[in-house]
Design an enzyme around this catalytic site. Structure first.
Site: not given
Ligand code: EPU
Length: 336
Positions: A164, A236, A332
């Site tokens: 990510r 998420s 995130e």
């Protein structure tokens, strides 16, 4: 070629928090972007490039310029017997791109079906799901540098992809705008179905092909992840944390079901959703914010509330997980 002042961002993020941008530029093409950035009056001290808004939490009005890419073409620019090179504009809805590829039997993005957001965010965030990441299929990234208004092409290697993560979130943060991405997909049958629940879901299908894998992923996601139109969320909320093997082994004694993915000799990745779940916080609701009942890693907004309240709730989750496991969860979602 000017930006709009005091523009509402409410419909531009999946959390749908009610904030506005001081200036907002809806960009229709790479040339449009270049001409805009060349103008002196469009130089801002604070610029943020907003894609599909599916990984962003605004907690206040944005006192700068938002650039929103709205170019939407997809084009096969080259192909041979083995590979197809497809250029997709930054403003293309990611799942429309996946559908384009799956319909033509191009392999490589089917596991990434239904991830919300736009193509422009894929190299920035190196999106991933079910054992595949964007970095596995990105060939090169076309960008425009904000300061100089000059184009620059980044190869896959140049992007410094991580989990990510990419150069666009680090040393080149807010320095380049992605205008389009070239993907290299396989024309030869090549599946990635090792990830646990894909295999299980595929048992409901007669045979394994790229269309069925896409459908299996869609089914899993629809079962587990809340629809952002019904319960605003940003997928998420936290990254899966990387922890030392020794801490993992210590925790395993008390929590024998603890999941881990190998990272290196001394480190593993734990599942943040499971940690939140084991901390007894799955389905927890405080006022209008909570963790989702099917996937604790997703923070949802039950009714109108401030972004700052969602942020506050996420900090509470971090504190609880830290006090229980000694693991610091990192967001995130980008919080602005
Ligand atoms: N788990 C629990 N309780 C929960 C949630 C998860 O016990 O409430 C357990 C699951 O049973 C499983 C493990 O935790 O054993 C991992 O869960 P899952 O397979 O649902 O995946 P994840 O690690 O929570 C990641 C990505 C998702 C992606 C899925 C599938 C991150 C931060 N998230 O989630 O990506 O869809 O894998 O590949 O890496 C996103 O980035 O927004 C996103 C949704």
């Amino acid at each position: 070629m000017t930006a709009i002042s005091n523009y509402s961002l409410k419909s531009y993020t999946t959390f749908q928090t009610d904030y506005s941008a001081k200036s907002f530029f809806a960009c229709k093409s790479e040339n449009h972007l270049i001409s805009f950035l060349e103008k002196k009056e469009n130089k801002h001290t604070r610029i943020f490039v907003l894609g599909g808004g599916s990984n962003i939490l605004f907690t206040q009005n944005f006192e700068g310029l938002i650039i929103n890419m709205q170019n939407t073409s997809i084009e096969i620019i080259d192909e041979n017997d083995d590979f197809a090179y497809i250029k997709a504009d930054a403003g293309v809805v990611w799942d429309n791109f996946v559908e384009f590829c799956v319909n033509r039997n191009f392999y490589g993005v089917e596991n990434l079906s239904l991830i919300p957001g736009t193509v422009g965010a894929t190299p920035v965030q190196n999106i991933g799901a079910y054992g595949v990441e964007a970095k596995d299929v990105i060939y090169e990234v076309n960008t425009v540098e904000i300061d100089s208004a000059k184009t620059k092409i980044f190869s896959n290697y140049d992007c410094k992809f991580g989990y990510r993560d990419s150069i666009f979130k680090n040393e080149y943060k807010n320095k380049y705008v992605v205008s389009s991405v070239v993907f290299k997909l396989s024309k030869l049958e090549k599946f990635n179905i090792a990830y646990g629940n894909i295999k299980a879901e595929l048992e409901n299908f007669e045979n394994i092909n790229v269309q069925n894998i896409r459908q299996a992923v869609v089914n899993i996601r629809e079962k587990k992840l809340p629809n952002t139109d019904e319960l605003p969320n940003a997928g998420s909320f936290f990254k899966n944390p990387i922890i030392s093997k020794s801490l993992y082994e210590e925790l395993l004694i008390k929590y024998p079901t603890l999941v881990s993915y190998p990272i290196s000799e001394n480190a593993v990745k734990a599942a943040a959703g499971q940690l939140i779940d084991l901390a007894g916080l799955k389905g927890l609701r405080k006022n209008n914010v909570g963790t989702h009942e099917n996937q604790a890693l997703v923070i949802v907004k039950y009714a109108e509330t401030k972004g700052s309240e969602i942020h506050y709730f996420s900090k509470f989750i971090q504190q609880e997980v830290y006090s229980k496991f000694g693991i610091q969860l990192e967001a995130e979602v980008i919080i602005l």
